[in-house]
Design a protein around this motif. Structure first.
Motif, short mmCIF file in Angstrom:
data_model
loop_
_atom_site.label_atom_id
_atom_site.label_comp_id
_atom_site.label_asym_id
_atom_site.label_seq_id
_atom_site.Cartn_x
_atom_site.Cartn_y
_atom_site.Cartn_z
N VAL A 1 3.58 -58.21 7.05
CA VAL A 1 3.89 -56.94 7.71
C VAL A 1 4.33 -55.92 6.65
CG1 VAL A 1 6.30 -57.55 8.18
CG2 VAL A 1 5.14 -55.87 9.62
N GLY A 2 3.73 -54.72 6.71
CA GLY A 2 4.08 -53.67 5.76
C GLY A 2 3.72 -54.02 4.32
N LEU A 3 2.90 -55.04 4.12
CA LEU A 3 2.55 -55.55 2.80
C LEU A 3 3.81 -55.84 1.97
CD1 LEU A 3 -0.14 -56.28 1.47
CD2 LEU A 3 -0.07 -54.10 0.26
N MET A 4 4.84 -56.37 2.64
CA MET A 4 6.10 -56.62 1.94
C MET A 4 6.06 -57.93 1.14
SD MET A 4 8.67 -57.84 5.05
CE MET A 4 10.04 -58.15 3.92
N GLN A 5 5.14 -58.82 1.44
CA GLN A 5 5.00 -60.09 0.72
C GLN A 5 6.36 -60.76 0.50
OE1 GLN A 5 2.56 -58.22 -2.54
NE2 GLN A 5 1.14 -59.87 -2.05
N PRO A 6 7.00 -61.18 1.58
CA PRO A 6 8.36 -61.69 1.47
C PRO A 6 8.46 -63.13 1.00
CG PRO A 6 7.64 -61.81 3.74
CD PRO A 6 6.53 -61.15 2.97
N TRP A 7 7.32 -63.77 0.76
CA TRP A 7 7.37 -65.18 0.36
C TRP A 7 7.74 -65.34 -1.11
CZ3 TRP A 7 2.87 -63.11 2.72
CH2 TRP A 7 1.94 -62.58 1.82
N ARG A 8 8.48 -66.39 -1.38
CA ARG A 8 8.74 -66.86 -2.73
C ARG A 8 8.49 -68.36 -2.71
NH1 ARG A 8 8.40 -62.25 -2.86
NH2 ARG A 8 9.71 -60.69 -3.91
N LEU B 1 12.22 -67.00 1.93
CA LEU B 1 12.25 -65.55 2.14
C LEU B 1 13.00 -64.92 0.98
CD1 LEU B 1 13.21 -65.56 5.91
CD2 LEU B 1 11.16 -64.45 5.00
N THR B 2 12.46 -63.82 0.46
CA THR B 2 13.13 -63.16 -0.65
C THR B 2 14.38 -62.43 -0.17
OG1 THR B 2 12.80 -61.65 -2.51
CG2 THR B 2 11.83 -61.01 -0.41
N ASP B 3 15.19 -62.02 -1.11
CA ASP B 3 16.35 -61.19 -0.79
C ASP B 3 15.90 -59.74 -0.66
OD1 ASP B 3 15.65 -61.11 -3.49
OD2 ASP B 3 17.64 -60.47 -4.11
N ASP C 1 9.27 -60.80 8.92
CA ASP C 1 9.26 -61.32 7.55
C ASP C 1 9.04 -62.84 7.57
OD1 ASP C 1 11.76 -61.98 8.59
OD2 ASP C 1 12.90 -61.13 6.94
N LEU C 2 9.69 -63.51 8.52
CA LEU C 2 9.51 -64.96 8.66
C LEU C 2 8.07 -65.28 9.08
CD1 LEU C 2 10.66 -67.82 8.75
CD2 LEU C 2 11.43 -67.36 11.08
N ALA C 3 7.52 -64.46 9.98
CA ALA C 3 6.14 -64.67 10.41
C ALA C 3 5.19 -64.53 9.23
CB ALA C 3 5.78 -63.68 11.51
N SER C 4 5.48 -63.61 8.33
CA SER C 4 4.63 -63.41 7.17
C SER C 4 4.64 -64.63 6.25
CB SER C 4 5.07 -62.16 6.40
OG SER C 4 4.95 -60.99 7.20
N VAL C 5 5.82 -65.20 6.03
CA VAL C 5 5.90 -66.41 5.20
C VAL C 5 5.18 -67.56 5.87
CG1 VAL C 5 7.43 -68.05 4.05
CG2 VAL C 5 8.05 -65.65 4.14
N ALA C 6 5.29 -67.64 7.20
CA ALA C 6 4.58 -68.70 7.93
C ALA C 6 3.07 -68.57 7.73
CB ALA C 6 4.94 -68.65 9.41
N MET D 1 19.34 -69.62 -5.49
CA MET D 1 18.75 -68.45 -4.84
C MET D 1 19.78 -67.32 -4.76
SD MET D 1 16.46 -69.95 -1.71
CE MET D 1 15.20 -71.18 -2.00
N PRO D 2 19.32 -66.07 -4.88
CA PRO D 2 20.25 -64.95 -4.77
C PRO D 2 20.74 -64.78 -3.33
CG PRO D 2 18.00 -64.15 -4.89
CD PRO D 2 17.94 -65.64 -5.13
N ALA D 3 21.83 -64.07 -3.18
CA ALA D 3 22.35 -63.79 -1.83
C ALA D 3 21.29 -63.05 -1.03
CB ALA D 3 23.62 -62.95 -1.93
N GLY D 4 21.11 -63.48 0.20
CA GLY D 4 20.13 -62.86 1.07
C GLY D 4 18.80 -63.59 1.12
N ALA D 5 18.49 -64.38 0.10
CA ALA D 5 17.28 -65.20 0.13
C ALA D 5 17.53 -66.42 0.99
CB ALA D 5 16.88 -65.62 -1.28
#
Length: 221
Positions: free
Chosen positions: A56-63, A117-119, A135-140, A174-178
């Motif tokens: 979504v939004g080409l945010m590429q939230p996966w790590r 999920l990235t931070d 964001d979770l759907a995108s990683v899925a 992992m950083p806070a928020g990830a």
């Protein structure tokens, strides 16, 4: 931007379409692996397939964190085992039945990859203002791409969700928020299950499509 028409050339060949549907139908959540390594070129193809997922939004939230340290893999296995025992307790009368199931192959598979999920996701509001879980759907979607590509390569993959995400995040610095959302066991298998393992083990059954498709309104068929 020019949008092409739905011409015959846009359609895959019969053989290519059949291969896509076969990968979908024969994908399995694998738990039994041998320890044969995955060659680097194949692994890169699989990771690229994951990275080509829609977001979504080409945010590429996966790590994607590849676990190559054996000691770290063993500690991840311990996290899974701890949650396996806690889940068994929570299941009550089905606890013994659950404990007989093989729920992960962290120590046996060729590769372990943690999908997270990235931070800093809060700054992405395109597509997430009212549905932040996209964001979770995108990683899925990335995980599913990896899964299907693995099946096409003759490799098995298992999605392990039995872990405390806070503990795993801490273990992987992992950083806070990830947030880790999946431990992915990837590797060679002796054979693919002829049906989902949980169905073969009598845990649950696959329900027919018509139970899940409605017309116009909820439960309207």
């Amino acid at each position: 931007m020019t949008v092409s028409s739905d011409s015959p050339s846009d359609r895959f060949s019969d053989a290519d379409r059949a291969a896509v549907y076969r990968a979908i139908a024969e994908r399995r959540d694998m738990r039994h692996f041998n320890s044969e390594p995955i060659d680097d070129q194949t692994l890169q193809r699989l990771l690229q397939a994951a990275h080509q997922a829609p977001s979504v939004g080409l945010m590429q939230p996966w790590r994607l964190i590849r676990i190559t340290d054996r000691t770290l893999r063993e500690r991840i296995h311990e996290l899974v085992e701890r949650e396996r025992q806690a889940t068994a307790t929570a299941l009550g009368e089905r606890s013994d039945e659950f404990l007989r199931l093989k729920v992960q192959g962290v120590l046996e598979c060729g590769e372990v990859i943690v999908a997270a999920l990235t931070d800093g996701r809060e700054r992405h509001i395109f597509g997430r203002r009212t549905l932040p879980e996209m964001d979770l759907a995108s990683v899925a979607c990335a995980i599913q791409n990896l899964w299907l590509a693995a099946r096409a390569e003759g490799l098995g993959m298992g999605w392990v969700s039995l872990f405390d995400p806070v503990e795993l995040a801490r273990l992987l610095d992992m950083p806070a928020g990830a947030k880790p959302i999946a431990i992915l066991c990837l590797g060679h298998v002796h054979e693919f299950y002829r049906a989902p393992m949980l169905e073969l083990e009598g845990w649950a059954r696959v329900r027919p499509l018509q139970e899940f498709v409605f017309n116009n309104r909820w439960l309207e068929t």
